[in-house]
Design a protein around this motif. Structure first.
Motif, PDB file in Angstrom:
ATOM      1  N   UNK A   1       0.844  -1.197   0.000  1.00 44.74           N
ATOM      2  CA  UNK A   1       0.000   0.000   0.000  1.00 44.74           C
ATOM      3  C   UNK A   1       0.882   1.251   0.000  1.00 44.74           C
ATOM      4  N   UNK A   2       2.018   1.175   0.698  1.00 40.90           N
ATOM      5  CA  UNK A   2       2.967   2.286   0.700  1.00 40.90           C
ATOM      6  C   UNK A   2       3.519   2.547  -0.688  1.00 40.90           C
ATOM      7  N   UNK A   3       3.804   1.474  -1.433  1.00 41.10           N
ATOM      8  CA  UNK A   3       4.299   1.615  -2.809  1.00 41.10           C
ATOM      9  C   UNK A   3       3.271   2.325  -3.681  1.00 41.10           C
ATOM     10  N   UNK A   4       1.992   1.984  -3.507  1.00 46.08           N
ATOM     11  CA  UNK A   4       0.933   2.627  -4.302  1.00 46.08           C
ATOM     12  C   UNK A   4       0.826   4.114  -3.966  1.00 46.08           C
ATOM     13  N   UNK A   5       0.963   4.453  -2.681  1.00 47.86           N
ATOM     14  CA  UNK A   5       0.923   5.863  -2.292  1.00 47.86           C
ATOM     15  C   UNK A   5       2.062   6.638  -2.932  1.00 47.86           C
ATOM     16  N   UNK A   6       3.267   6.067  -2.878  1.00 43.02           N
ATOM     17  CA  UNK A   6       4.429   6.742  -3.460  1.00 43.02           C
ATOM     18  C   UNK A   6       4.242   6.898  -4.967  1.00 43.02           C
ATOM     19  N   UNK A   7       3.796   5.838  -5.631  1.00 46.89           N
ATOM     20  CA  UNK A   7       3.608   5.874  -7.088  1.00 46.89           C
ATOM     21  C   UNK A   7       2.558   6.896  -7.512  1.00 46.89           C
ATOM     22  N   UNK A   8       1.611   7.176  -6.632  1.00 45.21           N
ATOM     23  CA  UNK A   8       0.549   8.128  -6.969  1.00 45.21           C
ATOM     24  C   UNK A   8       1.020   9.583  -6.906  1.00 45.21           C
ATOM     25  N   UNK A   9       2.219   9.819  -6.360  1.00 44.54           N
ATOM     26  CA  UNK A   9       2.781  11.171  -6.332  1.00 44.54           C
ATOM     27  C   UNK A   9       2.360  12.028  -5.156  1.00 44.54           C
ATOM     28  N   UNK A  10       1.802  11.413  -4.113  1.00 43.58           N
ATOM     29  CA  UNK A  10       1.338  12.211  -2.963  1.00 43.58           C
ATOM     30  C   UNK A  10       2.363  12.300  -1.834  1.00 43.58           C
ATOM     31  N   UNK A  11       3.489  11.603  -1.981  1.00 45.89           N
ATOM     32  CA  UNK A  11       4.502  11.572  -0.920  1.00 45.89           C
ATOM     33  C   UNK A  11       5.652  12.506  -1.286  1.00 45.89           C
ATOM     34  N   UNK A  12       6.068  13.301  -0.311  1.00 50.33           N
ATOM     35  CA  UNK A  12       7.202  14.215  -0.510  1.00 50.33           C
ATOM     36  C   UNK A  12       8.313  13.872   0.471  1.00 50.33           C
TER      37      UNK A  12
ATOM     38  N   UNK B   1       3.000  13.656   3.678  1.00 55.86           N
ATOM     39  CA  UNK B   1       1.935  13.144   2.835  1.00 55.86           C
ATOM     40  C   UNK B   1       0.630  13.690   3.387  1.00 55.86           C
ATOM     41  N   UNK B   2      -0.099  14.417   2.561  1.00 56.53           N
ATOM     42  CA  UNK B   2      -1.344  15.011   3.039  1.00 56.53           C
ATOM     43  C   UNK B   2      -1.078  15.900   4.240  1.00 56.53           C
ATOM     44  N   UNK B   3      -1.758  15.653   5.325  1.00 57.99           N
ATOM     45  CA  UNK B   3      -1.573  16.435   6.537  1.00 57.99           C
ATOM     46  C   UNK B   3      -0.644  15.777   7.539  1.00 57.99           C
ATOM     47  N   UNK B   4       0.158  14.828   7.093  1.00 58.58           N
ATOM     48  CA  UNK B   4       1.072  14.089   7.975  1.00 58.58           C
ATOM     49  C   UNK B   4       2.516  14.444   7.654  1.00 58.58           C
ATOM     50  N   UNK B   5       3.347  14.513   8.687  1.00 63.05           N
ATOM     51  CA  UNK B   5       4.771  14.794   8.500  1.00 63.05           C
ATOM     52  C   UNK B   5       5.570  13.864   9.402  1.00 63.05           C
ATOM     53  N   UNK B   6       6.559  13.196   8.828  1.00 62.37           N
ATOM     54  CA  UNK B   6       7.394  12.245   9.580  1.00 62.37           C
ATOM     55  C   UNK B   6       8.816  12.808   9.635  1.00 62.37           C
TER      56      UNK B   6
ATOM     57  N   UNK C   1      10.189   7.219  -6.223  1.00 67.17           N
ATOM     58  CA  UNK C   1      10.915   5.946  -6.050  1.00 67.17           C
ATOM     59  C   UNK C   1      10.349   5.256  -4.816  1.00 67.17           C
ATOM     60  N   UNK C   2       9.684   4.141  -5.031  1.00 66.76           N
ATOM     61  CA  UNK C   2       8.956   3.453  -3.957  1.00 66.76           C
ATOM     62  C   UNK C   2       9.853   2.983  -2.821  1.00 66.76           C
ATOM     63  N   UNK C   3      11.054   2.530  -3.141  1.00 65.77           N
ATOM     64  CA  UNK C   3      11.949   2.008  -2.110  1.00 65.77           C
ATOM     65  C   UNK C   3      13.133   2.953  -1.870  1.00 65.77           C
ATOM     66  N   UNK C   4      12.892   4.236  -2.089  1.00 62.90           N
ATOM     67  CA  UNK C   4      13.906   5.255  -1.841  1.00 62.90           C
ATOM     68  C   UNK C   4      14.437   5.101  -0.411  1.00 62.90           C
ATOM     69  N   UNK C   5      15.745   5.199  -0.244  1.00 61.15           N
ATOM     70  CA  UNK C   5      16.346   5.074   1.083  1.00 61.15           C
ATOM     71  C   UNK C   5      16.201   6.389   1.843  1.00 61.15           C
ATOM     72  N   UNK C   6      15.547   6.307   2.995  1.00 64.80           N
ATOM     73  CA  UNK C   6      15.343   7.482   3.844  1.00 64.80           C
ATOM     74  C   UNK C   6      16.332   7.418   5.001  1.00 64.80           C
ATOM     75  N   UNK C   7      17.065   8.502   5.200  1.00 68.58           N
ATOM     76  CA  UNK C   7      18.109   8.571   6.228  1.00 68.58           C
ATOM     77  C   UNK C   7      17.699   9.538   7.342  1.00 68.58           C
TER      78      UNK C   7
END
Length: 74
Positions: free
Chosen positions: A30-41, A62-67, A49-55
């Protein structure tokens, strides 16, 4: 905007798994689909890139969420 802090253990986490681990989706697929849809920054830029390495130090939104990804405490 809802803020989440994710404590990173190791060098990186894949973007699709990060979304799952903080509870923004039910599975890595489901995370891959979200990334592919272009809503994740990542750091303000759209990430496709669905499996982009986050450091540590990066911010994923994404939307109103921030990590905020924090460094390994060890």
């Amino acid at each position: 905007m809802a803020h989440h802090e994710f404590e990173l253990y190791g060098d990186h986490v894949e973007l699709n798994l990060l979304l799952k681990l903080v509870g923004l989706c039910d599975s890595g697929g489901a995370g891959k689909h979200l990334v592919a849809s272009g809503v994740v920054r990542v750091d303000g830029a759209v990430e496709l890139r669905k499996t982009c390495k986050i450091h540590a130090g990066q911010v994923v939104s994404m939307g109103g969420e921030e990590i905020h990804v924090l460094a390994d405490p060890n």
